[in-house]
Design an enzyme around this catalytic site. Structure first.
Site, PDB file in Angstrom:
ATOM      1  N   ASP A 461      32.259  45.698  32.842  1.00 25.32           N
ATOM      2  CA  ASP A 461      32.819  44.351  32.985  1.00 25.32           C
ATOM      3  C   ASP A 461      32.916  43.681  31.630  1.00 25.32           C
ATOM      4  OD1 ASP A 461      33.720  42.066  34.249  1.00 25.32           O
ATOM      5  OD2 ASP A 461      31.955  41.820  35.523  1.00 25.32           O
ATOM      6  N   ASP A 531      38.531  38.801  41.268  1.00 22.88           N
ATOM      7  CA  ASP A 531      37.333  38.360  41.984  1.00 22.88           C
ATOM      8  C   ASP A 531      37.689  37.717  43.316  1.00 22.88           C
ATOM      9  OD1 ASP A 531      35.533  39.296  40.174  1.00 22.88           O
ATOM     10  OD2 ASP A 531      35.280  37.407  39.112  1.00 22.88           O
TER      11      ASP A 531
HETATM   12  C1  GLA Z   1      32.596  39.372  37.159  1.00 24.67           C
HETATM   13  C2  GLA Z   1      33.126  40.477  38.050  1.00 24.67           C
HETATM   14  C3  GLA Z   1      32.425  40.424  39.385  1.00 24.67           C
HETATM   15  C4  GLA Z   1      30.936  40.549  39.203  1.00 24.67           C
HETATM   16  C5  GLA Z   1      30.448  39.484  38.251  1.00 24.67           C
HETATM   17  C6  GLA Z   1      28.990  39.691  37.893  1.00 24.67           C
HETATM   18  O1  GLA Z   1      32.964  38.134  37.613  1.00 24.67           O
HETATM   19  O2  GLA Z   1      34.500  40.360  38.192  1.00 24.67           O
HETATM   20  O3  GLA Z   1      32.923  41.441  40.229  1.00 24.67           O
HETATM   21  O4  GLA Z   1      30.652  41.831  38.707  1.00 24.67           O
HETATM   22  O5  GLA Z   1      31.181  39.480  37.038  1.00 24.67           O
HETATM   23  O6  GLA Z   1      28.531  38.736  37.026  1.00 24.67           O
END
Ligand code: GLA
Length: 713
Positions: A461, A531
Site C-alpha cells: 500500500d 476503498d
Molecule cells: C488504505 C487501503 C485500505 C487499507 C488501509 C489500511 O486505505 O486502501 O484497503 O489497507 O489503507 O490503513
C-alpha cells in the site's frame, strides 16, 4: 510486422488490424503520416510541407523539438550548457531489431515482436532513438525514446516525452479518467478544445485525480463502433498527457511531468523514457478496451500469476472487519468464518505491527505487535494454515511515521526539504526511495517478514502522495532527479521482491486506487481498485477502470451493508456481481454472520470456483453503461460460454442483446439471483444476439443478477 524502407525513408508498423506510418522528408524531419485502420497504401503528405517557407507548426511530427519554429507547447526540452533550449532533430537512420528490447529498470510490455529503432540527431550532439515495438496479436504498439548525450558538454533534460502523436483531424473527443479517493477513474468525455488541455500528476504517484491514460475518439464513436485511439503510460509517477488543438490538427504528448524533472546527462550518458502504449480500434470503445485487456494478459503480467487459468485465491481481508482493533483470537474467529464461507486465503491488513493502534504511528517498524500477536506473525500464520487457509499480510513499505523507531533512528530517510516544515498526510511521511540505502533498509525488514513464515500474498500500500521532495543524498543541482529516481527505486524493490518470491501474489494499492497503472501491473497481477466497495459506486469505478485494465486485475471485495464509505445498502447479488467481476474476495466481519448466513455466501464462492477461469480470461462486453445500474458480460473468445451481470435499475424486465452469442447454437442459462436460484432457461444464440437475454424485473435496494450461459451444441 514492420516495414523499414530505408531507400524511400518510409516506415510502417502493422498489427492485425492497424497501421502506423512515418517518413523522413527531404529536410530530414521525421513526419507522422498515419495511425488507424490497417492499410498497405502509403500516405503522402500534401504540400505545402515541401515548401521551404512552410511553418514547422503545420507539420505532423513524430518527435517534435522546441525553439526552432514549432510553436506547439513544448514537451521535449533539452537545456544546453550555454543556457539555450532549442533543438532540431534530424533523421539519421532506422533499423529493425528482431527481438524486442527491454527498458533498463522500467516496466514494459514484453514478449512482443520486432522493434523499430529510428535515430534522430541534433547537431549539438544529442541523439534520440525512438523505439516502436509491435504486438500484432492484440493491436498494440508501444513507444519509448532514449536520449543520449553524444557530445563533450553536459546537457540537462527538462522534459522528455515518451511519445507524441499528431492527428491530422481536429474533431476528436478526449476521454480522461478522473476522480478522488473512493471515486477513482470516472470517465469524462468532451471535444478537444483549441489550445492545450492536460491531465497529470505532481504528487509523485498518479494520484486519485487522474489515471495516466486517455482515449481520443471520433465524436460519433460509441461502445461498439467508431474510431478510438487509447494512449496509456507504463509509468507510476508524475506524468502529463496533453492535447493541443491548432489549425493543423491535434497533437497528443505523453510522458513524465516536466515539473520537478531535470535530468543531467554527462557526455556518453543516456536517459530512457517510460513506455507509452497505443491501441487503435474501429470497433469503438469496447473494441479498444478488449485490445488493451488482451495485451495486459498476454504481454504485461508476468510470472506464475500470468497463467490466468491458475486460480487466484478467494481471500478475506481483515480491514473493514477489524480496522486497528483486534487480537489474535478475533483474527482466528474471523478466519474460521472465512473458511466456512469458502475463502482460500486470510489477509491481515493494517494494524499488526508494533504500537499500530491507529493511523498515527509505527509505519516503518515492520515487526509484530506482541500485544496483538503473542507468537508474532509466524505464530498467527501457523494457526491460519492449520485452519486450511493460506496467509497474506499488508505492508506500506514507502511510508514512515514520525512516531516510529525507524524515524527516530534515520530522520534523514524521509523526504524533506531542509528549513521547511515536512507535510504530514495521514500522519505520515514518505521514505526517500530514490536512495539505495533507504531501500535496502526496508528490503531487510521485508525479507525478514517474508522469510519468517509462508506468506502467500502481500498487499503493498501507499497512503499519501509525495511532498517535500528533496533528497539528502543528492547535491542541489541533481534534485530534479528525485521524483523519477523514487519511481525507479520503487520498481527496483518490487522487481527484487518478485524475483526472490516468485510464488508470492502481490497486490498493489494506494489509498484505494491512486496508483492503478500499467507500470504497477508489471509487478503485481492485481491492484486494489478503490476503498469504496459500495455496489452502486463500484459500477462506475470498475466501468472506468475497464477502459484500459481487464477485470482480472481489479481488486474487488464483497463487503457489508450499510456500506462503510457511503452508508448505502445493496443486495447480496449486486455486491457479489461487483466483486466477482474483479479478483473476488471478502472484506467484512463474518464473525457477525450466523452459520446459515455464511452458507448463503457459498453459492457465489462456488460460482467463482466453477467459472473463475472464464472470468479471468474472458472477453469483456460493457452492455449498458452505469447510470443507476449497469450490465456487462464476460464471454469466452469463441462465444461458447459467458457470465452476464446486471445490477440496479437495469433490472426492469428489459432484454439485453448479447453481441457474442453465436446464432446457430442453443444456450442454457443458469441464474443466480433472489427468487431465481437454480432457475435455468434455454435460448437460441440468435435470439440472444437479436432480441437479447431477458432480465428479470427486480425491486428493492440495488438488486443484482448473475447468469451463466453455456452453449449446448
Ligand atoms: C488504505 C487501503 C485500505 C487499507 C488501509 C489500511 O486505505 O486502501 O484497503 O489497507 O489503507 O490503513
Amino acid at each position: 510486422m514492420i516495414v523499414c524502407d530505408n531507400t524511400q525513408r518510409r516506415y510502417a508498423l502493422h498489427t492485425a488490424h492497424t497501421t502506423y506510418q512515418m517518413a523522413a522528408d527531404a529536410d530530414g524531419r521525421l513526419l507522422h503520416l498515419y495511425y488507424g485502420k490497417r492499410t498497405d497504401a502509403p500516405r503522402t503528405i500534401a504540400p505545402p510541407h515541401n515548401d521551404p517557407g512552410c511553418w514547422p507548426d503545420l507539420l505532423p511530427q513524430e518527435y517534435p523539438a522546441p525553439g526552432l519554429g514549432d510553436n506547439h507547447a513544448p514537451f521535449f526540452a533539452p537545456e544546453w550548457s550555454d543556457g539555450s533550449r532549442a533543438a532540431a532533430l534530424h533523421f539519421a537512420g532506422a533499423e529493425v531489431c528482431p527481438a524486442q528490447e527491454v527498458l533498463p529498470g522500467l516496466p514494459s510490455f514484453h514478449t512482443g515482436g520486432e522493434t523499430l529503432r529510428i535515430t534522430l540527431q541534433d547537431p549539438q550532439s544529442l541523439t534520440v532513438t525512438l523505439r516502436y515495438t509491435v504486438f500484432a496479436d492484440c493491436d498494440l504498439i508501444t513507444r519509448s525514446a532514449v536520449v543520449e548525450n553524444t557530445g563533450s558538454a553536459p546537457v540537462t533534460l527538462r522534459g522528455v516525452p515518451s511519445g507524441v502523436v499528431d492527428f491530422a483531424r481536429k474533431d476528436l473527443d478526449l476521454i480522461t479518467f478522473d476522480g478522488a479517493w473512493a471515486a477513482e477513474r470516472t470517465p469524462f468525455r468532451g471535444p478537444v478544445r483549441p489550445g492545450v488541455q492536460s491531465i497529470g500528476s505532481v504528487g509523485g504517484i498518479p494520484t486519485h485525480a487522474h489515471n495516466p491514460a486517455v482515449v481520443l475518439c471520433a465524436p460519433d464513436a460509441t461502445e461498439n463502433r467508431g474510431d478510438c485511439w487509447g494512449l496509456a503510460l507504463v509509468y507510476s509517477g508524475n506524468f502529463r498527457i496533453q492535447t493541443e488543438r491548432t489549425t493543423a490538427g491535434i497533437r497528443v504528448s505523453a510522458g513524465i511531468e516536466p515539473y520537478g524533472f531535470a535530468w543531467p546527462l554527462a557526455p556518453g550518458e543516456c536517459f530512457s523514457t517510460p513506455e507509452l502504449a497505443l491501441v487503435y480500434s474501429e470497433q469503438g470503445l469496447g473494441g479498444m478496451s478488449r485490445c488493451f485487456h488482451d495485451a495486459v494478459r498476454s504481454h504485461l503480467l508476468r510470472g506464475r500469476w500470468r497463467d490466468l487459468t491458475a486460480p487466484r485465491p478467494v481471500l478475506l481481508n481483515s480491514w473493514e472487519a477489524c480496522y486497528f482493533t483486534f487480537n489474535e483470537e478475533k483474527l482466528l474467529t474471523l478466519a474460521r468464518a472465512a473458511k466456512t464461507a469458502g475463502a482460500d486465503l486470510f489477509v491481515l491488513d493494517d494494524g499488526w505491527f508494533r504500537g499500530r493502534n491507529s493511523d498515527t504511528t509505527s509505519l516503518g517498524d515492520w515487526v509484530a505487535d506482541c500485544a496483538k500477536l503473542p507468537e508474532g506473525v509466524p505464530g498467527l500464520c501457523r494457526k491460519i494454515k492449520a485452519l486450511g487457509l493460506d496467509f497474506g499480510i499488508w505492508v506500506e513499505p514507502e511510508a514512515i511515521s514520525p512516531d516510529s523507531d525507524l524515524y527516530r533512528a534515520h530522520p534523514d530517510w524521509a523526504l524533506q526539504i531542509p528549513g521547511r516544515d515536512t507535510l504530514e498526510i495521514r500522519h505520515q511521511y514518505t521514505l526517500d526511495f530514490s536512495r539505495a540505502d533507504v531501500r535496502e533498509g526496508i528490503w531487510q525488514q521485508l525479507t525478514a517478514l517474508l522469510d519468517s513464515c509462508p506468506v502467500r500474498y502481500l498487499k503493498w500500500d501507499v497512503n499519501r502522495s509525495l511532498a517535500n521532495v528533496w533528497s539528502a543524498a543528492l547535491p542541489a543541482d541533481r534534485q530534479g532527479e528525485v521524483y523519477h529516481r523514487y519511481v525507479l527505486g520503487l520498481y527496483e524493490l518490487q522487481q527484487r521482491l518478485v524475483d526472490r518470491y516468485p510464488d508470492l501474489l502481490l497486490e498493489n494499492c494506494a489509498g484505494g486506487g491512486a496508483r492503478f497503472d500499467f507500470g504497477m501491473l508489471y509487478y503485481s497481477p492485481q491492484i486494489w481498485c478503490s476503498d469504496n466497495t459500495d455496489a452502486l459506486d463500484r459500477l462506475m469505478i470498475q466501468y472506468g477502470t475497464s477502459f484500459f485494465y481487464p477485470p482480472c486485475v481489479m481488486g474487488a471485495h464483497y463487503s457489508t451493508v450499510p456500506n462503510h464509505t457511503t452508508g448505502r445498502t445493496a443486495s447480496v447479488e449486486a455486491r457479489m456481481a461487483a466483486a466477482l467481476s474483479g479478483t473476488f474476495g471478502f472484506e467484512l466481519d463474518l464473525t457477525q454472520y450466523t452459520p446459515e448466513q455464511l452458507d448463503e455466501l457459498r453459492p457465489f464462492v462456488d460460482f467463482y470456483h466453477a467459472h473463475g477461469a472464464l472470468l479471468r480470461t474472458g472477453t469483456l462486453y460493457r452492455l449498458c453503461p452505469p447510470d443507476g445500474g449497469a450490465a456487462w458480460a464476460i464471454a469466452a473468445p469463441d462465444g461458447s460460454e459467458a457470465v452476464v451481470f446486471a445490477s440496479g435499475c437495469v433490472l426492469d424486465g428489459r432484454s439485453l442483446p448479447l453481441p457474442f452469442a453465436a446464432g446457430h447454437h442453443a444456450y442454457r442459462a443458469a441464474m443466480l439471483a433472489t427468487g431465481l436460484e437454480g432457475c435455468t432457461e434455454r435460448y437460441s444464440g440468435e435470439s440472444l444476439a437479436v432480441h437479447g437475454l431477458p432480465l428479470p424485473a427486480l425491486r428493492g435496494n440495488m438488486p443484482g443478477f448473475l447468469c451463466h450461459l453455456q452453449q449446448e451444441d
